[in-house]
Design a protein around this motif. Structure first.
Motif, PDB file in Angstrom:
ATOM      1  N   SER B  10      25.702  -9.340  -8.437  1.00 36.67           N
ATOM      2  CA  SER B  10      26.387  -8.399  -7.540  1.00 36.67           C
ATOM      3  C   SER B  10      25.544  -7.133  -7.442  1.00 36.67           C
ATOM      4  N   SER B  11      25.816  -6.350  -6.400  1.00 35.53           N
ATOM      5  CA  SER B  11      24.970  -5.171  -6.204  1.00 35.53           C
ATOM      6  C   SER B  11      25.066  -4.240  -7.404  1.00 35.53           C
ATOM      7  N   ILE B  12      26.261  -4.107  -7.956  1.00 34.46           N
ATOM      8  CA  ILE B  12      26.397  -3.182  -9.081  1.00 34.46           C
ATOM      9  C   ILE B  12      25.811  -3.794 -10.356  1.00 34.46           C
ATOM     10  N   ARG B  14      23.227  -5.778 -10.504  1.00 35.38           N
ATOM     11  CA  ARG B  14      21.763  -5.601 -10.415  1.00 35.38           C
ATOM     12  C   ARG B  14      21.365  -4.179 -10.790  1.00 35.38           C
TER      13      ARG B  14
END
Lengths: 250, 230, 664
Positions: B10-12, B14
């Protein structure tokens, strides 16, 4: 005042766009959009197709207007939407470049109009409190500390214009998403669902093809409602707690 | 495992990886600097060479250093993934670029990181590789009183290398890139971890700024010192 | 045509409770088979669509915006009324009911207004539960402020952005239903016709604004929540996109337009600065809590200000005429909107206006700043504070209360309102008139309902501040979801309505013809220029003050303009693409027809009441003179190209006595 405008013209999503130059005679009391009205009026008089741009309330709250003016979403003034930007902040003889929001998740529809429904879908994924009409208790049954309500309000002031995405070099929608996560998560009524909400909203945000936050702060600087970067930190925290701390295996 | 891989991709997630690996590398910078400061002892390199030998032979250090390489790799790979995904998410660029609202460093983390990585290759090729795999043709062996086992004379190698102005310049460029990379990276790591607080964040930012100036500067003194003193 | 209000029997206070408990229901398994179309997703539409979705109906919701969150409800600043009596200042359901009836100059339906006051309390509960960040006291409980026309503090607010927060609450509730699949959302779809099958509203024709394609949508019932028609005046505080088209198409299919001449002119707006002006900006009425309205006593002073030789602060206290405080000592600066607006017009007509155009009055915060400054100094323990300190502290208090409004004012005018008094002038803001509905909010076309500003029902001839949000949400959350059952309970045996019915084909064809016609005119004048001219006519002859002669002239001018429009308008592009000019052309065409009916309605109403002021009907002191004997009715208009016809619903007052409205 005489201005040279370079405006992005693009017939539709499939076609290629380009900047086109126009001369406009404006007056310093006009808003930026009224200046574009003048341009459009003259285009119509020449039987040409006017520049398509989105606008509605023209008082800085609906979040419709969206253009990048000289490289800055909503133009150079802090905490100001395009519709509230007045021509007195420009000088006679200025050249102004007007472009649409740029992000993969915001495809261009025509000229300066882009499709921002991806933001709607983020809200639909969980940006709400699950309460049906009629289920509420008395409004004063839950006291909320004044500062806490104010903190929630600061985040809730987001107008969903997408300037944060447009400003972000990564096309990230973190500020938009965080503003809603923090608004609802701060209110006791919304705290209950915070864990599922933040996961669902971040997942949707990722699915829509928005970029990832690299903490440049561009979003905060160009947010017309001056929503703070701290919201993103709060969302990160909530997301980490939800993903690593909860018992749910998803 | 699905929740875990979902989280990490997920973006967070990463961002969390970038943040944690970054913070680890920051801590390494301190340790490495402390060791390197032994170059300034006026003992003909004895302390430094013994230290270098210890660092390449101690099993625990060896284990930690594998972790270090892994984290450098992870930080690099993840950083490149972020960079390419973000570039794709942005699509096309604006005709007028805006540099007013963001710092140079924050906009160019990937570029700065690449510089640092390139610098790392030069640095490791020159010292670490020779220390580790080089035979006596690469480095002389020396012994010191009280330390009878012969150790490689890395000190001499350092002194020799830094007499080359091009290499010194490469170091300075690399460290400058590191300084900028840290200037954004240090405080950004905390933001990604969700640590942003009205009371404490200004302190973190101050420490971050001080760190990103002082540490690269301290590293930079080494080549400059050797270049002018030897 | 006899207009039946369908107000239930019984004592006023029990009507709604009893009716609600005895009305027909639709069983859950049947709800799943029933389709409802909701057009418009502002406060009323979004709350209705969300609630209908929660109840289990299949809802299709439409907005011409790119998202429901853009609706103009979002721009409401000041607040929302509710009879909670949290302030213990003697408020009650009855008092809110009475204030609303009186504020509306006794031209609204008693039972509807009482119901509104009853459910007002549920709205606040609902919104708080949705996470709306209302303003709070230090103890954590909800804060209130007062608004014009009332003497209690019953207005709940969220800084100066109450409408935004309430709309986001409704939008989020709607979003939840969309994600659950109960509501299908159609953004960027504009309703261009109503489809009536066997006398019942069964669907709509909507234009997909992205592709230009006309699409057919069928349902068992159609709900319109499409807002007001203030943009007929061109310059108004309405958003640029606000329009009457959906409602007007319903009128053309047989629905009636009630009291179209009742328009609200809001007293505190930023004055017009030039011909290029596209819209006017409202300054919340809450400012009148602390701001004092004045003009110079002497004409010479006013002229000096108009010519820029003097400023407001140059006029000494004794040379200022605080005309609202002078004329209406009981309510002072907090008189209702219609009264305040007319008083400003009178002052400016006397040549005492304070802007270059002569059309502005001052709204002054100097005394509030001083008062708050002194009190803040006192509570901070500062004895004998100097003037600068008082001003500084006072400005801080004012900034906390109205900061965003002051900022907005400065952005637009370039003048600092903390140092110089604001300049304000009345502007069109809200339309009390709208589609005629009965107690069930159903129009005279069975199955067609109208909510919020789009109907006429609750505000009579003048709306009180902070009541629009209340009405929109009352209709959407707490009234329609029940009352629609009265109609739908008879439709449980009606199978899905097919869009292949000839009525759909006919409606689609006539819409397509209309669009083609507009494109094919290829004249020489822009849509915008027609809209401006229309606005000038309506403002001139059907604005703050009206006369029989003017209204007749105005009607003729509009008819002429309409003819010119249909022969000389230029619409660029085609009908089969995203074409904002074409959208605007459709809307302006409808405004032109509505404008004519407004003139007729104003002409028909030989009295002055609320927002409708006829020069022929005023008291010797210049106040509005109502004629209860002959005009206590709702005028509902049936469209006809040549000669629109009026139908009347008598208003029966059983609980309040009709009095001359006095705020003295």
């Amino acid at each position: 005042m005489k201005l040279t405008l370079k405006v992005w013209r693009q017939q539709n999503n499939a076609s290629k766009g380009a900047l086109e130059s126009y001369q406009v005679e404006a007056n310093e009391h006009m808003s930026f959009l009224e200046m574009l009205d003048v341009l459009n009026q003259s285009l119509v008089e020449e039987k040409k197709v006017p520049v398509a741009f989105e606008h509605d309330c023209r008082e800085g709250i609906c979040g419709s207007c969206n253009m990048v003016i000289n490289g800055r979403p909503h133009g150079p003034n802090q905490g100001t939407t395009t519709c509230q930007l007045h021509m007195r902040y420009f000088k006679d003889g200025d050249t102004i470049v007007v472009e649409p929001w740029r992000a993969k998740a915001f495809p261009v529809i025509k000229d300066l109009v882009v499709d921002r429904s991806s933001l709607d879908r983020i809200i639909q994924s969980g940006g709400y409190i699950s309460v049906n009409t009629g289920q509420a208790q008395d409004a004063n049954a839950i006291a909320i500390e004044k500062d806490r309500a104010a903190h929630a309000f600061d985040a809730a002031a987001c107008i969903g214009c997408g300037a944060c995405v447009a400003a972000c070099p990564n096309g990230s929608a973190m500020l938009f998403t965080a503003a809603k996560v923090v608004h609802l998560g701060t209110m006791p009524q919304g705290e209950v669902e915070e864990s599922t909400r933040v996961q669902a909203m971040v997942n949707q945000m990722d699915e829509e093809g928005f970029g990832m936050c690299s903490n440049t702060g561009a979003c905060e600087a160009d947010c017309p409602k001056e929503i703070s970067l701290t919201n993103i930190a709060e969302m990160n925290r909530a997301y980490l707690a939800a993903s690593l701390g909860s018992q749910k295996k998803s | 495992m699905s929740w875990f891989s979902n989280f990490l991709t997920s973006s967070i997630g990463r961002k969390l990886i970038m943040s944690l690996t970054g913070l680890f590398l920051i801590s390494f910078l301190i340790i490495h600097l402390i060791g390197n400061l032994q170059l300034f002892y006026d003992d003909g390199g004895q302390a430094f060479n013994i230290y270098a030998a210890f660092m390449t032979s101690n099993p625990l250090i060896k284990f930690v250093s594998i972790g270090l390489y892994f984290f450098i790799l992870l930080h690099t790979v993840q950083g490149l993934i972020l960079w390419s995904k973000n570039k794709a998410a942005k699509g096309s660029k604006y005709a007028v670029s805006n540099t007013k609202t963001t710092s140079f460093a924050s906009r160019n983390m990937a570029l700065l990181g690449t510089f640092v990585l390139a610098f790392l290759f030069i640095h490791m090729g020159d010292f670490w590789f020779k220390m580790k795999f080089g035979g006596s043709d690469a480095l002389n062996m020396v012994t010191y009183p009280g330390h009878e086992t012969a150790v490689k004379d890395l000190y001499e190698k350092v002194a020799y290398s830094f007499s080359n102005p091009l290499l010194v310049l490469a170091y300075l460029v690399g460290l400058l890139a590191l300084a900028f990379h840290l200037m954004h990276g240090f405080q950004s790591a905390f933001q990604s971890l969700g640590i942003n607080h009205k009371k404490y964040t200004p302190l973190i930012q101050m420490i971050g700024l001080a760190f990103s100036i002082i540490v690269p500067l301290a590293y930079a003194i080494i080549p400059i010192f050797f270049f002018f003193n030897r | 045509m006899k207009l039946e209000s369908k107000v239930p029997e019984g004592p006023l206070a029990d009507k709604w409770t009893k009716y609600r408990s005895t009305m027909n229901l639709v069983a859950p398994n049947n709800k799943r088979r029933i389709d409802v179309i909701v057009v418009g997703t502002g406060l009323a539409g979004a709350s209705a669509a969300a609630t209908l979705g929660e109840l289990g109906y299949n809802v299709k919701a439409f907005t011409f915006h790119d998202s429901p969150r853009r609706a103009h409800s979002i721009a409401a600043q000041g607040g929302i009324n509710a009879a909670k009596n949290y302030q213990n200042d003697g408020d009650s359901v009855y008092r809110l009911f009475y204030d609303t009836i009186k504020g509306g100059d006794y031209r609204s339906r008693e039972a509807n207004v009482h119901r509104l006051a009853e459910v007002s309390r549920n709205i606040i509960d609902q919104c708080a539960a949705q996470g709306v960040p209302f303003a709070r006291e230090y103890g954590g409980l909800l804060a209130n402020r007062s608004f014009g026309g009332v003497q209690v503090s019953r207005t709940f607010y969220a800084r100066g952005q109450t409408g935004q927060q309430l709309l986001l609450g409704a939008y989020q509730a709607l979003s939840r239903q969309i994600s659950l699949g109960n509501v299908e959302m159609y953004n960027r779809h504009e309703m261009l016709d109503l489809v009536v099958v066997d006398g019942k509203a069964r669907g709509i024709i909507a234009r997909n604004l992205l592709t230009g394609k006309l699409e057919r949508f069928a349902a068992h019932s159609v709900v319109l929540a499409t807002g007001g028609y203030g943009n007929v005046f061109y310059l108004s505080t309405n958003a640029m996109g606000c329009n009457v088209t959906a409602a007007w198409k319903a009128v053309k299919k047989g629905a009636l337009m009630a009291n179209p001449c009742y328009t609200q002119i809001h007293p505190t707006c930023i004055p017009v600065s030039g011909d290029y002006q596209s819209k006017l900006t409202l300054m919340s009425e809450s400012l009148r809590n602390d701001g004092r309205v004045w003009v110079p006593k002497k004409k010479e002073d006013a002229q000096a200000i108009q010519q820029g030789k003097k400023k407001g602060i140059d006029i000494p206290e004794q040379e200022r005429d605080y005309y609202l405080e002078r004329r209406y000592p009981a309510f002072g600066n907090l008189v209702p909107r219609d009264v305040a607006s007319r008083a400003a017009k009178i002052a400016c007509d006397e040549g005492k206006g304070v802007s270059p155009t002569g059309l502005a009055v001052f709204l002054d915060f100097a005394s509030a700043i001083e008062r708050y400054g002194k009190s803040a100094a006192h509570s901070a323990g500062i004895h004998n504070p100097d003037k600068a300190m008082i001003t500084k502290l006072g400005e801080e208090v004012v900034a906390e209360k109205y900061g965003n409004l002051f900022e907005m004012y400065e952005k637009i005018t370039g003048e600092n309102p903390y140092k110089h008094p604001m300049k304000i002038y009345p502007a069109v803001h809200y339309t009390m008139g709208g589609l005629w509905v009965d107690y069930n909010l159903e129009t005279n076309v069975p199955g067609l309902f109208a909510l919020g500003e789009a109907n006429f029902s609750d505000h009579g001839a003048n709306r009180l501040g902070a009541s629009a949000l209340m009405q929109g949400l009352a209709d959407g959350y707490f009234v329609l979801p029940y009352t629609i059952g009265q109609f739908l309970s008879n439709e449980i045996r009606t199978p899905k309505i097919s869009t292949d019915l000839p009525e759909f084909a006919a409606a689609e064809k006539s819409t397509q013809d209309n669009l083609t016609k507009l494109i094919d005119i290829k004249g020489n004048q822009s849509v915008e220029s027609f809209h401006r001219r229309l606005g000038k006519i309506v403002w001139e002859y059907c604005g703050m003050s009206r006369s029989a002669e003017g209204l007749k002239k105005g009607r003729q001018l509009i008819r002429d303009l309409r003819k010119e429009f249909w022969s000389d308008v230029f619409v660029p592009g085609t009908a089969n693409e995203f074409n904002p000019e074409l959208e605007k052309a459709m809307r302006v065409a409808d405004f032109m027809e509505l404008g004519e009916v407004m003139m007729l309605d104003a002409l028909d109403r030989e009295e002055s009441c609320g927002g409708h002021f006829r020069e022929e009907h005023k008291s010797p002191e210049g106040e509005a003179a109502r004629n209860d004997e002959d005009y206590t009715y709702v005028a509902a208009w049936e469209w006809d190209e040549q000669d629109p016809k009026v139908h009347k619903e008598e208003l029966i007052f059983e609980n309040v006595e009709l009095k001359t409205r006095s705020y003295k």
